[in-house]
Design a protein around this motif. Structure first.
Motif, PDB file in Angstrom:
ATOM      1  N   GLU A  89       0.665  -1.218   0.344  1.00 35.16           N
ATOM      2  CA  GLU A  89      -0.024  -0.416   0.018  1.00 35.16           C
ATOM      3  C   GLU A  89       0.858   0.673  -0.098  1.00 35.16           C
ATOM      4  N   VAL A  90       1.643   1.690  -1.672  1.00 38.34           N
ATOM      5  CA  VAL A  90       1.636   2.843  -1.209  1.00 38.34           C
ATOM      6  C   VAL A  90       1.377   3.991  -2.035  1.00 38.34           C
ATOM      7  N   ASN A  91       0.511   5.147  -2.319  1.00 38.03           N
ATOM      8  CA  ASN A  91       0.056   5.889  -2.736  1.00 38.03           C
ATOM      9  C   ASN A  91       0.418   6.829  -3.708  1.00 38.03           C
ATOM     10  N   ARG A  92      -0.094   7.401  -4.832  1.00 46.33           N
ATOM     11  CA  ARG A  92       0.391   7.489  -5.835  1.00 46.33           C
ATOM     12  C   ARG A  92       1.280   8.573  -5.369  1.00 46.33           C
ATOM     13  N   LYS A  93       0.752   9.655  -4.789  1.00 49.72           N
ATOM     14  CA  LYS A  93       1.934  10.262  -4.974  1.00 49.72           C
ATOM     15  C   LYS A  93       3.181   9.808  -4.131  1.00 49.72           C
ATOM     16  N   MET A  94       3.486   9.055  -3.291  1.00 48.95           N
ATOM     17  CA  MET A  94       4.790   8.592  -3.145  1.00 48.95           C
ATOM     18  C   MET A  94       4.867   8.110  -3.888  1.00 48.95           C
ATOM     19  N   LEU A  95       4.623   6.969  -5.248  1.00 49.71           N
ATOM     20  CA  LEU A  95       5.225   6.716  -6.166  1.00 49.71           C
ATOM     21  C   LEU A  95       5.532   6.759  -7.221  1.00 49.71           C
ATOM     22  N   ALA A  96       5.147   8.311  -7.668  1.00 47.60           N
ATOM     23  CA  ALA A  96       5.119   9.274  -8.865  1.00 47.60           C
ATOM     24  C   ALA A  96       6.752   9.830  -8.167  1.00 47.60           C
ATOM     25  N   ASP A  97       7.087   9.512  -6.628  1.00 46.97           N
ATOM     26  CA  ASP A  97       8.384  10.624  -5.932  1.00 46.97           C
ATOM     27  C   ASP A  97       9.100   9.975  -6.367  1.00 46.97           C
ATOM     28  N   LEU A  98       9.295   8.158  -5.922  1.00 44.69           N
ATOM     29  CA  LEU A  98       9.985   7.297  -5.862  1.00 44.69           C
ATOM     30  C   LEU A  98      10.235   6.878  -7.729  1.00 44.69           C
ATOM     31  N   ALA A  99       9.171   7.152  -8.665  1.00 45.67           N
ATOM     32  CA  ALA A  99       9.229   7.476  -9.541  1.00 45.67           C
ATOM     33  C   ALA A  99      10.770   8.578 -10.413  1.00 45.67           C
ATOM     34  N   VAL A 100      10.295   9.019 -10.354  1.00 44.14           N
ATOM     35  CA  VAL A 100      11.585  10.053 -10.227  1.00 44.14           C
ATOM     36  C   VAL A 100      12.470  10.617  -9.312  1.00 44.14           C
ATOM     37  N   ASN A 101      12.739   9.840  -8.409  1.00 45.76           N
ATOM     38  CA  ASN A 101      14.010  10.364  -7.129  1.00 45.76           C
ATOM     39  C   ASN A 101      14.523   9.364  -7.551  1.00 45.76           C
ATOM     40  N   ASP A 102      14.519   8.236  -7.113  1.00 49.50           N
ATOM     41  CA  ASP A 102      14.768   6.818  -6.836  1.00 49.50           C
ATOM     42  C   ASP A 102      14.548   6.039  -7.548  1.00 49.50           C
TER      43      ASP A 102
END
Length: 115
Positions: A89-102
Motif C-alpha cells: 500500500e503505497v499511494n500514487r504521490k509517493m510512487l510518483a516521487d520514487l519514479a522521479v527521484n529513486d
C-alpha cells in the motif's frame, strides 16, 4: 427603540471587499459594486480551482508512474494491480516521487509487482 445605523460595520465590510479586490483591472478595484461582484466570482473560481488542483496532481502522478513503469517493461494498470495483489500500500504521490527521484527503488517495486 433607537434606529440602528450601520456606519462602522458597513465601512468594515466595504474595506474587506476592496482589500480583496486590490490589483483587479479598472473599475473592479475602484468601485465597490463592481469589486463586490468580481470578488465573489474570484472566490468561487478559487474554490473550484482547489478541487481541480487535486485532480490535476493525481493525473500528473499517474502519468509519471506510467512512464516509469513502462521503462521497466510494465504498464501502469498491471503495475498497480500487481502492487495490490502483493498487499503493498503505497499511494500514487509517493510512487510518483520514487519514479522521479529513486529509479532503483521504483524498479524494485516493479519486480515485486511482477512476482
Amino acid at each position: 427603540m433607537a434606529r440602528i445605523k450601520r456606519a462602522v460595520n458597513a465601512q468594515k465590510k466595504r474595506r474587506k471587499i476592496m482589500k480583496l479586490a486590490k490589483g483587479y483591472w479598472g473599475a473592479k478595484s475602484k468601485q465597490y459594486r463592481a469589486a463586490k461582484e468580481q470578488v465573489r466570482r474570484s472566490l468561487r473560481y478559487a474554490y473550484i480551482g482547489r478541487k481541480l488542483r487535486k485532480r490535476d496532481m493525481r493525473r500528473l502522478w499517474i502519468t509519471r508512474i506510467n512512464a516509469a513503469a513502462r521503462l521497466n517493461g510494465m504498464s501502469y494498470s498491471t503495475f498497480i494491480n500487481g502492487l495490490k495483489k502483493q498487499n503493498i500500500e503505497v499511494n500514487r504521490k509517493m510512487l510518483a516521487d520514487l519514479a522521479v527521484n529513486d529509479a532503483a527503488g521504483f524498479a524494485k517495486l516493479v519486480e515485486m509487482a511482477k512476482a
